[in-house]
Scaffold this motif. Structure first.
Motif, short mmCIF file in Angstrom:
data_model
loop_
_atom_site.label_atom_id
_atom_site.label_comp_id
_atom_site.label_asym_id
_atom_site.label_seq_id
_atom_site.Cartn_x
_atom_site.Cartn_y
_atom_site.Cartn_z
N ARG A 1 0.83 -1.21 0.00
CA ARG A 1 0.00 0.00 0.00
C ARG A 1 0.87 1.26 0.00
O ARG A 1 0.52 2.25 -0.65
CB ARG A 1 -0.95 0.00 1.19
CG ARG A 1 -2.07 -1.00 1.04
CD ARG A 1 -3.16 -0.78 2.09
NE ARG A 1 -4.17 -1.81 2.00
CZ ARG A 1 -5.14 -1.83 1.12
NH1 ARG A 1 -5.22 -0.86 0.22
NH2 ARG A 1 -6.02 -2.80 1.09
N SER A 2 1.98 1.22 0.71
CA SER A 2 2.89 2.38 0.73
C SER A 2 3.45 2.65 -0.66
O SER A 2 3.57 3.81 -1.07
CB SER A 2 4.04 2.13 1.70
OG SER A 2 3.58 2.06 3.02
N ILE A 3 3.76 1.60 -1.41
CA ILE A 3 4.26 1.77 -2.78
C ILE A 3 3.17 2.40 -3.64
O ILE A 3 3.43 3.34 -4.42
CB ILE A 3 4.73 0.42 -3.37
CG1 ILE A 3 5.98 -0.06 -2.63
CG2 ILE A 3 5.02 0.55 -4.87
CD1 ILE A 3 6.38 -1.50 -2.95
N LEU A 4 1.94 1.90 -3.52
CA LEU A 4 0.84 2.45 -4.31
C LEU A 4 0.58 3.92 -3.97
O LEU A 4 0.35 4.74 -4.87
CB LEU A 4 -0.44 1.63 -4.09
CG LEU A 4 -0.40 0.19 -4.61
CD1 LEU A 4 -1.70 -0.53 -4.25
CD2 LEU A 4 -0.17 0.16 -6.10
N GLU A 5 0.62 4.27 -2.69
CA GLU A 5 0.43 5.66 -2.27
C GLU A 5 1.55 6.56 -2.81
O GLU A 5 1.30 7.66 -3.27
CB GLU A 5 0.35 5.76 -0.74
CG GLU A 5 -0.94 5.28 -0.17
CD GLU A 5 -2.13 6.08 -0.68
OE1 GLU A 5 -2.07 7.33 -0.71
OE2 GLU A 5 -3.13 5.43 -1.06
N TYR A 6 2.77 6.07 -2.74
CA TYR A 6 3.90 6.83 -3.26
C TYR A 6 3.72 7.09 -4.76
O TYR A 6 3.97 8.18 -5.25
CB TYR A 6 5.21 6.09 -2.99
CG TYR A 6 6.42 6.86 -3.46
CD1 TYR A 6 7.04 7.79 -2.65
CD2 TYR A 6 6.94 6.66 -4.75
CE1 TYR A 6 8.14 8.52 -3.08
CE2 TYR A 6 8.02 7.39 -5.19
CZ TYR A 6 8.62 8.31 -4.36
OH TYR A 6 9.70 9.04 -4.80
N ARG A 7 3.28 6.07 -5.49
CA ARG A 7 3.09 6.21 -6.93
C ARG A 7 2.03 7.24 -7.27
O ARG A 7 2.13 7.94 -8.27
CB ARG A 7 2.67 4.87 -7.54
CG ARG A 7 3.81 3.92 -7.71
CD ARG A 7 3.49 2.65 -8.41
NE ARG A 7 2.10 2.38 -8.74
CZ ARG A 7 1.59 1.17 -8.92
NH1 ARG A 7 2.36 0.11 -8.82
NH2 ARG A 7 0.32 1.01 -9.21
#
Length: 115
Positions: free
Chosen positions: A76-82
């Motif tokens: 989820r952190s990767i998706l939010e960063y993207r």
């Protein structure tokens, strides 16, 4: 050592390891199950194993969670960063994400890309 020369060395090492893997796959004396243990077991969908790398700039939550050491929170952190930032240009940039250390990145390196 500059960042550019370090990047070139990393690129060469990645290319070299990929070439060695291809050579090993063509060697009939190495059982195929030994070759797939580390490289392909992490990328699964519908109980099938895929040999392609996961593009972290386009991967879904489920695809990210299929990677070793990446759980729900990190995915989820990767998706939010993207959503908030431009696409990753190099896999090393994933270390910006909380939960992805240099050690974890090295384990993921052969399974991910940023194309």
């Amino acid at each position: 050592m500059t960042i550019q020369s370090f990047s070139k060395i990393l690129s060469f090492c990645s290319f070299f390891l990929a070439a060695l893997t291809l050579l090993a796959r063509s060697d009939p004396s190495i059982p195929s199950e030994r070759l797939s243990e580390k490289k392909t077991s992490a990328v699964k969908e519908d109980s099938r194993t895929y040999l392609s790398r996961i593009n972290v700039n386009q991967a879904s939550l489920e695809e990210l969670k299929s990677l070793p050491g990446i759980g729900e929170s990190t995915a989820r952190s990767i998706l939010e960063y993207r959503k908030k930032n431009p696409p990753f240009r190099r896999v090393e940039e994933l270390m910006i994400i909380k939960g992805i250390s240099r050690n974890r990145l090295e384990k993921l390196r052969g399974l991910i890309c940023v194309e």
